[in-house]
Design a protein around this motif. Structure first.
Motif, PDB file in Angstrom:
ATOM      1  N   UNK A   6     -28.990  27.846 -23.724  1.00 24.43           N
ATOM      2  CA  UNK A   6     -27.629  27.833 -24.265  1.00 24.43           C
ATOM      3  C   UNK A   6     -27.196  29.246 -24.646  1.00 24.43           C
ATOM      4  N   UNK A   7     -25.960  29.599 -24.326  1.00 22.37           N
ATOM      5  CA  UNK A   7     -25.451  30.910 -24.740  1.00 22.37           C
ATOM      6  C   UNK A   7     -25.226  30.961 -26.250  1.00 22.37           C
ATOM      7  N   UNK A   8     -25.265  29.830 -26.922  1.00 20.86           N
ATOM      8  CA  UNK A   8     -25.114  29.771 -28.381  1.00 20.86           C
ATOM      9  C   UNK A   8     -26.442  29.922 -29.110  1.00 20.86           C
ATOM     10  N   UNK A   9     -27.554  29.872 -28.388  1.00 23.44           N
ATOM     11  CA  UNK A   9     -28.873  30.078 -28.986  1.00 23.44           C
ATOM     12  C   UNK A   9     -29.206  31.561 -28.899  1.00 23.44           C
ATOM     13  N   UNK A  10     -29.463  32.170 -30.058  1.00 25.22           N
ATOM     14  CA  UNK A  10     -29.728  33.613 -30.080  1.00 25.22           C
ATOM     15  C   UNK A  10     -31.045  33.926 -29.377  1.00 25.22           C
ATOM     16  N   UNK A  11     -30.981  34.912 -28.471  1.00 22.13           N
ATOM     17  CA  UNK A  11     -32.192  35.378 -27.805  1.00 22.13           C
ATOM     18  C   UNK A  11     -32.612  36.694 -28.434  1.00 22.13           C
ATOM     19  N   UNK A  12     -33.877  37.064 -28.231  1.00 20.96           N
ATOM     20  CA  UNK A  12     -34.409  38.299 -28.807  1.00 20.96           C
ATOM     21  C   UNK A  12     -34.468  39.364 -27.714  1.00 20.96           C
ATOM     22  N   UNK A  13     -33.763  40.453 -27.951  1.00 20.86           N
ATOM     23  CA  UNK A  13     -33.778  41.623 -27.079  1.00 20.86           C
ATOM     24  C   UNK A  13     -33.883  42.860 -27.965  1.00 20.86           C
ATOM     25  N   UNK A  14     -34.274  44.004 -27.418  1.00 29.01           N
ATOM     26  CA  UNK A  14     -34.300  45.227 -28.228  1.00 29.01           C
ATOM     27  C   UNK A  14     -32.905  45.517 -28.810  1.00 29.01           C
ATOM     28  N   UNK A  15     -32.874  45.905 -30.083  1.00 28.65           N
ATOM     29  CA  UNK A  15     -31.591  46.106 -30.767  1.00 28.65           C
ATOM     30  C   UNK A  15     -31.409  47.535 -31.277  1.00 28.65           C
ATOM     31  N   UNK A  43     -27.235  37.344 -29.222  1.00 24.91           N
ATOM     32  CA  UNK A  43     -28.470  38.120 -29.304  1.00 24.91           C
ATOM     33  C   UNK A  43     -28.767  38.342 -30.781  1.00 24.91           C
ATOM     34  N   UNK A  44     -29.981  38.011 -31.198  1.00 21.80           N
ATOM     35  CA  UNK A  44     -30.391  38.136 -32.597  1.00 21.80           C
ATOM     36  C   UNK A  44     -30.242  39.584 -33.073  1.00 21.80           C
TER      37      UNK A  44
END
Length: 138
Positions: free
Chosen positions: A67-76, A94-95
């Motif tokens: 889901x595009x509404x579920x935050x994924x973890x990527x480098x921030x 993105x978280x």
């Protein structure tokens, strides 16, 4: 102008040449029927896999398994862009990042336009002029 059969042949050769598969991703393309007259396009720098000639074809690999509404973890640690997937109207969350939507609209051939999308590709909101939606994360 490239005829439909010639375009399909170019697409097939391009896919064979650029067979890069990432687990969970599906391949696709967007084909730009660039302006035939007064075409001042230039290319340079690092370009995505594709064909950059009289017209333009760019390869994409996308995934849509969550889901595009579920935050994924990527480098921030710095800002970045993702392209919005063609079946979504929203940017992927993105978280730890804020997101805003931007777009790039190209000026393509006005007469007998042959723009098309195939497979798994970014959202294209244009008709005879391609409009790609970018999600900017900061």
């Amino acid at each position: 102008m490239i005829e439909e059969t010639a375009t399909k042949d170019i697409e097939q050769k391009n896919r064979q040449k650029h067979k890069k598969y990432f687990r969970g991703f599906k391949n696709g393309i967007i084909y730009w029927d660039d302006e035939d007259r007064k075409n001042s396009k230039e290319k340079g720098g690092v370009l995505p896999s594709g064909i950059y000639d009289r017209d333009t074809l760019i390869n994409y690999c996308c995934r849509s398994d969550g889901s595009d509404r579920t935050k994924i973890v990527l480098p921030t640690y710095r800002t970045f862009y993702l392209l919005r997937y063609f079946t979504s109207t929203l940017c992927q969350l993105v978280k730890g990042m804020d997101v805003r939507i931007e777009f790039v609209k190209t000026n393509d051939e006005d007469h007998y336009n042959k723009n098309y999308n195939s497979g798994s590709h970014p959202a294209n909101g244009g008709n005879s002029n391609i409009k790609l939606y970018y999600c900017y994360y900061e």
